[in-house]
Design a protein around this motif. Structure first.
Motif, PDB file in Angstrom:
ATOM      1  N   LEU A 169       0.474  -1.296   0.022  1.00  0.00           N
ATOM      2  CA  LEU A 169      -0.383   0.085  -0.161  1.00  0.00           C
ATOM      3  C   LEU A 169       0.806   1.307   0.058  1.00  0.00           C
ATOM      4  O   LEU A 169      -0.330   2.204  -0.190  1.00  0.00           O
ATOM      5  CB  LEU A 169      -0.724  -0.093   1.612  1.00  0.00           C
ATOM      6  N   ARG A 170       2.177   1.155   0.016  1.00  0.00           N
ATOM      7  CA  ARG A 170       3.291   2.618   0.291  1.00  0.00           C
ATOM      8  C   ARG A 170       3.342   2.611  -1.749  1.00  0.00           C
ATOM      9  O   ARG A 170       3.671   1.489  -2.157  1.00  0.00           O
ATOM     10  CB  ARG A 170       3.798   2.178   0.593  1.00  0.00           C
ATOM     11  N   PRO A 171       2.961   4.246  -1.502  1.00  0.00           N
ATOM     12  CA  PRO A 171       3.634   4.218  -2.989  1.00  0.00           C
ATOM     13  C   PRO A 171       5.094   4.296  -2.913  1.00  0.00           C
ATOM     14  O   PRO A 171       5.579   4.033  -2.130  1.00  0.00           O
ATOM     15  CB  PRO A 171       3.348   6.094  -3.186  1.00  0.00           C
ATOM     16  N   VAL A 216      10.412   4.055   4.849  1.00  0.00           N
ATOM     17  CA  VAL A 216       8.974   4.449   5.531  1.00  0.00           C
ATOM     18  C   VAL A 216       9.207   6.412   4.150  1.00  0.00           C
ATOM     19  O   VAL A 216       7.923   6.541   4.046  1.00  0.00           O
ATOM     20  CB  VAL A 216       8.618   4.313   5.757  1.00  0.00           C
ATOM     21  N   PRO A 257      -1.077  -5.834   4.823  1.00  0.00           N
ATOM     22  CA  PRO A 257      -2.117  -5.560   4.317  1.00  0.00           C
ATOM     23  C   PRO A 257      -3.360  -6.146   4.884  1.00  0.00           C
ATOM     24  O   PRO A 257      -3.316  -7.372   4.572  1.00  0.00           O
ATOM     25  CB  PRO A 257      -2.831  -5.433   3.160  1.00  0.00           C
ATOM     26  N   SER A 312      -8.671  -2.395   1.797  1.00  0.00           N
ATOM     27  CA  SER A 312      -7.468  -1.588   1.186  1.00  0.00           C
ATOM     28  C   SER A 312      -7.093  -0.236   0.669  1.00  0.00           C
ATOM     29  O   SER A 312      -6.212   0.210   0.661  1.00  0.00           O
ATOM     30  CB  SER A 312      -7.435  -2.265  -0.557  1.00  0.00           C
ATOM     31  N   ALA A 333      -6.786   1.813   3.444  1.00  0.00           N
ATOM     32  CA  ALA A 333      -6.123   2.180   4.523  1.00  0.00           C
ATOM     33  C   ALA A 333      -4.444   2.042   3.880  1.00  0.00           C
ATOM     34  O   ALA A 333      -4.360   1.037   4.447  1.00  0.00           O
ATOM     35  CB  ALA A 333      -6.654   1.721   5.831  1.00  0.00           C
ATOM     36  N   ARG A 334      -3.748   3.195   4.611  1.00  0.00           N
ATOM     37  CA  ARG A 334      -2.220   3.178   4.543  1.00  0.00           C
ATOM     38  C   ARG A 334      -2.016   2.584   5.953  1.00  0.00           C
ATOM     39  O   ARG A 334      -2.203   3.359   6.479  1.00  0.00           O
ATOM     40  CB  ARG A 334      -1.901   3.949   3.844  1.00  0.00           C
ATOM     41  N   PRO A 335      -0.267   2.230   6.313  1.00  0.00           N
ATOM     42  CA  PRO A 335      -0.469   2.300   6.976  1.00  0.00           C
ATOM     43  C   PRO A 335       0.155   3.204   7.808  1.00  0.00           C
ATOM     44  O   PRO A 335       0.329   4.493   6.591  1.00  0.00           O
ATOM     45  CB  PRO A 335       0.824   0.841   7.074  1.00  0.00           C
ATOM     46  N   ASP A 389       2.143   5.208   9.104  1.00  0.00           N
ATOM     47  CA  ASP A 389       3.910   5.246   9.537  1.00  0.00           C
ATOM     48  C   ASP A 389       4.014   6.852   9.861  1.00  0.00           C
ATOM     49  O   ASP A 389       5.135   6.991  10.621  1.00  0.00           O
ATOM     50  CB  ASP A 389       4.880   5.193   8.291  1.00  0.00           C
TER      51      ASP A 389
END
Ligand code: HEM
Ligand SMILES: [Cu+2]
Lengths: 581, 237
Positions: A8-10, A109, B25, B30, B32-34, B36
C-alpha cells in the motif's frame, strides 16, 4: 508514484539518470552514497593517524608536523573515525541497505527524508573539511572538545576551527536524526507478512536499537555544540568560567566546564554502543551463516542488545573520574559500568557457543568475524581495568586508554565492517571479489592491528601520556619506549599500505570480478532471496515475500539443504505462495 | 504486555505464517495505508523531549543546584513580565484551534477545518511575535534599560551576556522552542493547503486530510506542553 500489487505504500519512481543515482530516494543507492562518502572520509582519518605515527615513531624528523599540527591531527582523526566514518557507515550505510531488504520492505517509509539525510551528512562533511582551511586551521582540542581550552587562545583553531567543527557536528546530528527516524519507523511499520520482531536477523536488531540510541544521545551533542558556539561567538558563559587568558580577562564568569563534560559524555558513551551494537548484530549473522549453525541463544542475544542499549545511558560519567566529580557519583557510575559487562559477556559466550562444533567455513567474512571476537574480548578486558575508579586514576590519559579504546571501538567495528563488506558485496554488486587478495588483506590487517595496539598498553603502564606531540627527555620514559614507538609506526605503515589491497580488490572486482551467485553463502535471511541480484528498485518484484521462520534455520535435521530460507513455507503449507490467512 | 509477548516469542519453534506484522495489508480494507507518519512523529517527539530535557538539565546544573558541581555563584533569576503569561495563553489557544480543526476535519468538513487551522496558525505566529518582544525586552536590559524582565531591576547592575547565565539560557531555550514552533507552522501551512485542495466527495482524501490535521494537533499539543514545562522551570527558579 505507483503502488505495486500487494503493497500500500507508494513507491517513488525516478525518471532521469540524476533522479536515479544522484538525488535518489532508493535506500540502496542512498546506502552506497553514505558508504562511499564515509569510507572516503575514513581514509583521510587513516592518513592522519599515519602522520601522527610518523611523528611518534620518529620525533622531529618531519618538519611539516609541528606540535599544533599534531593536536589537530589527533582531534580530526578521532572525531572522523567515531562519527563521520563508523556511525555514518554502520547506520547510514549498512542500516539503509540492510533494513528494508532484511525485513522484506520495498524501501524506507520516508524515502524523501532519507535522501535529505544523506545530503545533510554530505554537507556536514563539507563543513568539516572547510574547517581545515579557515584561519588558524582546524581545532586541536582533542575529539572531546572540552572547553574552555577549545575556545581560548593557545589551542589550535580556537577562533574558527572549533566553530566549523561544532557547526559540522550540528549538521551531522540533523542528518542522523532524519536517517534514524526512518530506520526506527521502518522497522516498526514496514515489516512484511510474518516478519515478527523476533524473526528479524540480529543485524536489524543491532541497527534498530543503535538508531534509537542515536536519536536519544545525539541531542546532547547538539546542545553542547550550540552552547559552545554561543560561548565563543556571543560571549555567554555556559561553560567558560572566569579566566585569564594570555594575561587578559576574557570577560566570562562562572561557567561550568564540567557541564560540557556531562553533556558530551551523555552522547559520547552511548556513541560507543551506537557503533558497537550494529557490529554485534552483524557479527552474529556472519558467524551463524558461516558456521552453518543457528545462532546460540537468539533471544538472549536480542535482549542483551536491548539491555546494553538501555544501560549505556547510565554510565556516561565513567569518563569523568578525574574531572573532579563528587566521589559518590564515581561509585554509582563504576557499578553501572561493570553491570554492562554482564550482557556483553553473555553475547561473547553465545558467539563462542555458536562456533562450538559448527561446520565452520573459514571464508573471508568469517575470518573477520572471528578476528572481531579476539579484539573485542581483548578490549573488553582492559575496559574492566578502566571501569574501576582506583585503577583508572593512574591509567587515565595514558596510552593504555588509547590501546583500550582502539581495540574495543576502533579496530573491532572496523573488522566487522570489512567482514560485512566482503559478505554482502556479491549481493550489492552482483560480482565476487578475489579470494587471495582478500585473505592477504585480512591477515595483514588483523596481525597488524595487534602489532600496533598491543604495545600501546605497555607504553601506557609506563605512564606515556596520550595526546603528546613528543616525549622529550622524560625521566620515567626508558629507551624501550622509543623502540616500541618505532615498531608501532612501522606496523601502522604496513596496515595502511595493506588497505590498498582492499580498495584494489573492491574496485577491480566491480568491473572484472566473476558474476556472483545470488546466494553464495547459502544464507537464510531475506536479503539473499531477492528475485534479482543486485536487487532492483522496489526489491521484491511483483509480490512482497511472506516470512515463515526465523533467519537461522541452518543444518536443520531432515531438511533437503543445509539452510531453509526465511520465506520458504513449512512442508504442510501450500508451497505455491497463495493467500495466507 | 503485547510487547513482552512479542519479545519472548520463540522463533525457532514456530515455522508458519505467524501473526501478521503491523503493516501487513489486510485483504479486505485496502484503502487504509499504514500510518507511518503517526509513528514517525511519535519517534520524533521523543527526540524533541530529550533535547529540551537536556537543555533544562543544563540549566539546573549551571544554576548550581546540582550536587557535587557548583555553578559559578553568578546566577540571578530573570523577572517574569506579564507578556510571558500572555504568550503562554496564545500558545494554548492555538492548541485549542488545532483541535477544533481536527474535529471538523473528522466530521468531513475540510474547508471549515482549514479555517480553524488558519486561526491556529495565526495564534502561533502571534506567540512567536510575543516571544520576540520578550527577547527585545531582555536585550534592552543588557543595554541598561530597566524593565520588568531585567535581572538588574531586582538584583543590581546589568552584566550583559557573559554575566547573566539565566538570561542566556532563556534565549537559548525559548529560541529552540520558537524554532520548533516555526517548523510546526510550516508543516501546518502545508496541511492547510492540502485541506483547501481536498475533494470533499472522496472519503479517502478526507480521511487522509484528517490524519494530517491530527498530526498538526498532536505536534502542537506537545510543543505547548513543552512550553508549560519550560515556564515552570523559568518561573520556579
Ligand atoms: C590503523 C588505524 C589507526 C591508527 C594507527 C590510529 C592511531 C591513533 C593515534 C596515534 C592516536 C593519538 C594518540 C595520542 O597521541 O593521544 C589516535 C587517537 C584516536 N583514535 Fe586512532 N588510530 C587508528 C584507527 C582508529 C579507529 C578505527 C578509530 C575509531 C573509533 C580511532 C579512534 C581514535 C580516537 C577516538 C582517538 C582519540 C583522539 C583524541 O585523543 O582526541 N582510531 N589514534
Ligand atoms: Cu564510556
Amino acid at each position: 508514484m505507483a503502488t505495486i500489487a500487494d503493497d500500500l505504500r507508494p513507491l517513488h519512481h525516478p525518471k532521469t539518470w540524476i533522479g536515479r543515482y544522484v538525488w535518489s530516494q532508493d535506500h540502496k543507492v542512498i546506502a552506497i552514497q553514505y558508504g562511499v562518502t564515509a569510507i572516503g572520509v575514513g581514509l583521510f582519518a587513516l592518513v592522519l593517524s599515519f602522520l601522527m605515527r610518523l611523528q611518534l615513531g620518529f620525533p622531529g624528523r618531519f618538519d611539516f608536523i609541528q606540535p599544533e599540527n599534531y593536536l589537530q591531527f589527533v582531534t580530526m582523526h578521532g572525531m572522523i573515525m567515531v562519527v563521520y566514518l563508523l556511525t555514518a557507515l554502520l547506520l547510514g550505510g549498512f542500516g539503509n541497505y540492510l533494513i528494508p531488504l532484511m525485513i522484506g520492505a520495498r524501501d524506507m517509509v520516508f524515502p524523501f527524508v532519507n535522501m535529505l539525510s544523506y545530503w545533510f551528512y554530505l554537507l556536514s562533511v563539507i563543513v568539516l573539511f572547510a574547517g581545515l582551511f579557515v584561519p588558524g586551521g582546524p581545532t586541536g582540542g582533542g575529539w572531546t572538545l572540552y572547553p574552555p581550552q577549545t575556545i581560548t587562545g593557545g589551542t589550535p583553531g580556537a577562533s574558527w576551527g572549533i566553530l566549523m567543527m561544532m557547526a559540522s557536528l550540528g549538521i551531522f546530528v540533523i542528518a542522523f536524526t532524519m536517517g534514524g527516524l526512518n530506520y526506527v519507523t521502518t522497522v516498526l511499520q514496514a515489516r512484511t507478512r510474518g516478519m515478527t520482531l523476533m524473526r528479524m536477523p540480529c543485524s536489524v536488531w543491532g541497527i534498530f536499537v543503535a538508531s534509537i540510541m542515536g536519536l536519544l544521545a545525539f541531542p546532547a551533542l547538539f546542545v553542547a555544540a550550540i552552547m559552545t558556539i554561543l560561548d565563543s561567538v556571543v560571549g555567554t558563559s555556559f561553560f567558560v568560567p572566569e579566566i585569564v587568558s594570555m594575561g587578559e580577562k576574557t570577560g566570562h564568569t562562572g561557567g561550568s566546564p564540567i557541564l560540557f563534560q556531562h553533556l558530551f559524555w551523555f552522547f559520547g558513551h552511548p556513541e560507543v554502543y551506537i557503533v558497537a551494537l550494529p557490529a554485534f548484530g552483524i557479527v552474529s549473522d556472519l558467524i551463524s551463516v558461516h558456521a552453518r549453525k543457528n545462532l546460540f541463544g537468539y533471544r538472549m542475544m536480542v535482549w542483551a542488545i536491548v539491555i546494553i542499549g538501555g544501560l549505556s545511558f547510565f554510565v556516561w560519567a565513567h569518563h569523568m573520574y578525574v574531572s573532579g566529580m563528587n566521589p559518590y557519583f564515581g561509585f554509582f557510575f563504576a557499578t553501572s559500568t561493570l553491570v554492562i559487562a554482564i550482557p556483553t559477556a553473555i553475547k561473547v559466550y553465545n558467539w563462542l557457543l555458536t562456533l562450538w562444533r559448527g561446520d565452520i567455513h573459514l571464508r573471508v567474512p568469517m575470518l573477520f568475524a572471528i578476528a572481531f571476537l579476539f579484539t573485542f574480548i581483548h578490549g573488553g578486558l582492559t575496559g574492566l581495568f578502566l571501569g574501576n575508579v582506583s585503577v583508572d586514576v593512574p591509567l587515565s590519559d595514558t596510552f593504555f586508554v588509547v590501546g583500550h579504546f582502539h581495540m574495543v571501538m576502533g579496530v573491532s567495528p572496523v573488522l566487522v565492517v570489512f567482514g560485512a563488506i566482503y559478505h554482502w558485496y556479491p549481493k550489492i554488486t552482483g560480482r565476487m571479489w578475489d579470494e587471495r587478495l582478500a585473505r592477504l588483506h585480512f591477515w595483514i590487517t588483523f596481525l597488524g592491528t595487534y602489532a600496533i595496539f598491543l604495545p600501546m598498553h605497555y607504553l601506557g603502564m609506563l605512564g606515556v601520556p596520550r595526546r603528546y606531540y613528543a616525549l622529550g627527555d622524560t625521566v620515567f620514559i626508558p629507551d624501550s619506549v622509543h623502540y616500541a614507538n618505532m615498531g608501532i609506526t612501522i606496523a601502522a605503515g604496513l596496515v595502511f599500505a595493506a588497505q590498498g589491497l582492499f580498495f584494489y580488490n573492491m574496485i577491480w572486482s566491480l568491473f572484472r570480478g566473476p558474476r556472483a551467485d545470488p546466494n553464495p553463502w547459502g544464507a537464510a535471511s531475506l536479503e539473499w532471496q531477492t528475485p534479482d541480484t543486485p536487487p532492483h528498485h522496489g526489491n521484491w518484484g511483483e509480490r512482497l515475500p511472506t516470512v515463515y521462520r526465523w533467519a537461522y534455520d541452518y543444518s536443520v535435521p531432515g531438511a533437503a539443504r543445509d539452510f531453509i530460507p526465511q520465506n520458504e513455507p513449512p512442508p504442510a503449507q501450500n508451497p505455491a505462495g497463495g493467500p495466507q490467512a | 504486555m503485547r510487547l513482552i509477548a512479542a519479545l519472548t516469542e520463540k522463533p525457532w519453534l514456530t515455522p508458519g505464517p505467524g501473526p501478521s506484522a503491523p503493516s501487513a495489508p489486510a485483504e479486505s480494507e485496502s484503502a487504509a495505508r499504514p500510518w507511518d507518519k503517526g509513528v514517525g512523529l511519535t519517534v520524533f517527539l521523543l527526540v524533541v523531549t530529550l533535547l529540551f530535557t537536556l537543555m533544562s538539565s543544563a540549566y539546573v546544573m549551571r544554576m548550581g543546584g546540582h550536587a557535587g558541581h557548583a555553578g559559578g555563584g553568578d546566577w540571578r533569576p530573570i523577572g517574569e513580565p506579564p507578556l510571558l503569561w500572555l504568550n503562554t495563553g496564545l500558545l494554548a489557544a492555538a492548541s485549542l484551534a488545532f483541535h477544533a480543526a481536527l474535529g471538523r476535519a473528522r466530521a468531513g468538513r475540510p474547508r471549515r477545518a482549514g479555517a480553524a487551522l488558519a486561526l491556529g496558525g495565526a495564534l502561533g505566529l502571534a506567540f512567536v511575535a510575543g516571544q520576540l518582544l520578550l527577547w527585545r525586552a531582555l536585550a534592552g536590559c543588557f543595554a541598561g534599560e530597566a524593565a520588568a524582565f531585567c535581572p538588574a531591576a531586582a538584583h543590581g547592575i546589568p552584566r550583559g551576556w557573559a554575566g547573566d547565565p539565566a538570561a542566556a539560557f532563556f534565549y537559548l531555550i525559548s529560541g529552540a522552542h520558537g524554532l520548533h514552533i516555526l517548523g510546526g507552522l510550516v508543516a501546518c501551512a502545508l496541511t492547510g493547503g492540502r485541506l483547501a485542495r481536498v475533494d470533499p466527495g472522496s472519503l479517502a482524501a478526507r480521511t487522509g486530510a484528517a490524519r494530517a490535521v491530527q498530526l498538526c494537533a498532536r505536534y502542537w499539543d506537545f510543543m505547548a506542553l513543552v512550553w508549560l514545562a519550560l515556564m515552570g522551570l523559568f518561573v520556579s527558579t
